[in-house]
Motif scaffolding. Structure first.
Motif, PDB file in Angstrom:
ATOM      1  N   ASP A   3      -2.722  10.638   2.303  1.00 49.56           N
ATOM      2  CA  ASP A   3      -1.612  10.256   1.429  1.00 49.56           C
ATOM      3  C   ASP A   3      -0.269  10.321   2.147  1.00 49.56           C
ATOM      4  O   ASP A   3       0.591   9.465   1.932  1.00 49.56           O
ATOM      5  CB  ASP A   3      -1.588  11.162   0.188  1.00 49.56           C
ATOM      6  N   LYS A   4      -0.090  11.310   3.012  1.00 52.96           N
ATOM      7  CA  LYS A   4       1.210  11.428   3.685  1.00 52.96           C
ATOM      8  C   LYS A   4       1.434  10.300   4.691  1.00 52.96           C
ATOM      9  O   LYS A   4       2.578  10.039   5.069  1.00 52.96           O
ATOM     10  CB  LYS A   4       1.337  12.788   4.369  1.00 52.96           C
TER      11      LYS A   4
ATOM     12  N   GLN B 271       6.010   3.039  -7.321  1.00 54.80           N
ATOM     13  CA  GLN B 271       7.209   3.468  -6.602  1.00 54.80           C
ATOM     14  C   GLN B 271       8.056   2.286  -6.157  1.00 54.80           C
ATOM     15  O   GLN B 271       9.291   2.366  -6.154  1.00 54.80           O
ATOM     16  CB  GLN B 271       6.809   4.346  -5.419  1.00 54.80           C
TER      17      GLN B 271
ATOM     18  N   SER C 136       5.427   3.192   7.139  1.00 54.28           N
ATOM     19  CA  SER C 136       4.173   3.409   6.402  1.00 54.28           C
ATOM     20  C   SER C 136       3.891   2.165   5.566  1.00 54.28           C
ATOM     21  O   SER C 136       4.768   1.291   5.428  1.00 54.28           O
ATOM     22  CB  SER C 136       4.308   4.639   5.488  1.00 54.28           C
TER      23      SER C 136
ATOM     24  N   GLN D 264      -4.197   4.550  -4.216  1.00 58.36           N
ATOM     25  CA  GLN D 264      -2.944   4.558  -3.453  1.00 58.36           C
ATOM     26  C   GLN D 264      -2.123   3.301  -3.736  1.00 58.36           C
ATOM     27  O   GLN D 264      -0.890   3.355  -3.796  1.00 58.36           O
ATOM     28  CB  GLN D 264      -3.241   4.680  -1.963  1.00 58.36           C
ATOM     29  N   THR D 265      -2.809   2.180  -3.937  1.00 60.08           N
ATOM     30  CA  THR D 265      -2.108   0.931  -4.230  1.00 60.08           C
ATOM     31  C   THR D 265      -1.361   1.029  -5.551  1.00 60.08           C
ATOM     32  O   THR D 265      -0.221   0.555  -5.671  1.00 60.08           O
ATOM     33  CB  THR D 265      -3.105  -0.239  -4.267  1.00 60.08           C
TER      34      THR D 265
ATOM     35  N   ILE E 191       1.699   7.098   1.692  1.00 61.57           N
ATOM     36  CA  ILE E 191       2.761   7.266   0.691  1.00 61.57           C
ATOM     37  C   ILE E 191       3.575   8.510   1.036  1.00 61.57           C
ATOM     38  O   ILE E 191       3.387   9.572   0.421  1.00 61.57           O
ATOM     39  CB  ILE E 191       2.159   7.402  -0.732  1.00 61.57           C
TER      40      ILE E 191
ATOM     41  N   VAL F 228      -0.165   3.751  -6.946  1.00 65.54           N
ATOM     42  CA  VAL F 228       1.007   4.620  -6.735  1.00 65.54           C
ATOM     43  C   VAL F 228       2.111   3.854  -6.011  1.00 65.54           C
ATOM     44  O   VAL F 228       3.299   3.944  -6.370  1.00 65.54           O
ATOM     45  CB  VAL F 228       0.601   5.883  -5.955  1.00 65.54           C
ATOM     46  N   MET F 229       1.738   3.088  -4.989  1.00 66.48           N
ATOM     47  CA  MET F 229       2.745   2.314  -4.255  1.00 66.48           C
ATOM     48  C   MET F 229       3.417   1.294  -5.159  1.00 66.48           C
ATOM     49  O   MET F 229       4.643   1.102  -5.099  1.00 66.48           O
ATOM     50  CB  MET F 229       2.104   1.623  -3.045  1.00 66.48           C
TER      51      MET F 229
ATOM     52  N   PRO G 189      10.489   7.344  -1.290  1.00 71.81           N
ATOM     53  CA  PRO G 189      11.105   6.567  -2.381  1.00 71.81           C
ATOM     54  C   PRO G 189      12.524   7.029  -2.714  1.00 71.81           C
ATOM     55  O   PRO G 189      13.425   6.188  -2.872  1.00 71.81           O
ATOM     56  CB  PRO G 189      10.148   6.802  -3.558  1.00 71.81           C
TER      57      PRO G 189
ATOM     58  N   LEU H 293       3.768   2.054   2.330  1.00 74.85           N
ATOM     59  CA  LEU H 293       4.771   2.070   1.267  1.00 74.85           C
ATOM     60  C   LEU H 293       6.116   1.576   1.798  1.00 74.85           C
ATOM     61  O   LEU H 293       6.808   0.796   1.127  1.00 74.85           O
ATOM     62  CB  LEU H 293       4.906   3.484   0.700  1.00 74.85           C
TER      63      LEU H 293
END
Length: 200
Positions: free
Chosen positions: A35-36, A189, A68, A182-183, A39, A185-186, A44, A70
């Motif tokens: 994740d790091k 944000q 990244s 993850q998509t 994202i 969450v991106m 953000p 994101l």
């Protein structure tokens, strides 16, 4: 262990290669899909703060895109920040398709390994049974030792094919679900960023 591998014949060599390849892909995806890495936690807020302070020159945006996945999506939004909201969203969606392709690309190999390994195991089974029948034709059914080699190859390659395929399929599904999460969450944000730059 060597006896088990050697009893599988040439097919077993290919299965071992596929197993090693699958293990490398799984290890690489575990590392790359952290994740790091995908994202970054503070990104953000930092980007929204940049947008409020008008600190958005090309250098900042290019660095953000390389930061990244994101960051790549946020950079796509910022490059269109002076355009209508619909065009910003369209640009982000295009960038999102590119990012999804990049994240999922190694998984295609993992999926292929999961599909091919049982077929290789089946090929080894067929070759083993062909040896059995060839020995029966030559020596009859009275000598069990003449039949054991073919039967051993048939059973060993079948099991090996499944041993390679089952984890490959499970990890493929795991990584697909992780990328999907993850998509989402991106997307959330990036939408916050779009809201921020649309209101300025």
């Amino acid at each position: 262990m060597f006896e088990i591998v050697s009893s599988g014949g040439v097919v077993m060599i290919f299965l071992l290669i596929l197993m090693a390849l699958a293990m490398m892909i799984v290890g690489e995806r575990f590392w790359s899909l952290r994740d790091k890495e995908i994202i970054p936690g503070q990104l953000p807020e930092q980007v929204i703060e940049w947008s409020r302070k008008k600190n958005l020159d090309h250098k900042h945006i290019d660095q953000l895109a390389e930061n990244s996945p994101l960051g790549y999506l946020m950079a796509a939004a910022l490059r269109k920040r002076d355009d209508p909201r619909e065009e910003i969203i369209e640009s982000v969606e295009d960038a999102g398709r590119h990012i999804s392709h990049q994240l999922e690309k190694p998984l295609n190999w993992l999926s292929a390994i999961g599909e091919v390994s049982p077929l290789l195991g089946l090929l080894g089974t067929v070759i083993g049974m062909m040896k059995v029948f060839a020995n029966i034709m030559e020596f009859g059914v009275g000598n069990a030792n003449q039949l054991a080699g073919g039967i051993s190859q048939a059973l060993t390659t079948t099991a090996a094919g499944l041993i390679v395929a089952i984890p490959a399929v499970l990890f493929y599904r795991h990584f697909k679900n992780k990328i999907a999460d993850q998509t989402i969450v991106m997307e959330q944000q990036v939408m916050q960023l779009i809201d921020a730059i649309s209101k300025k």
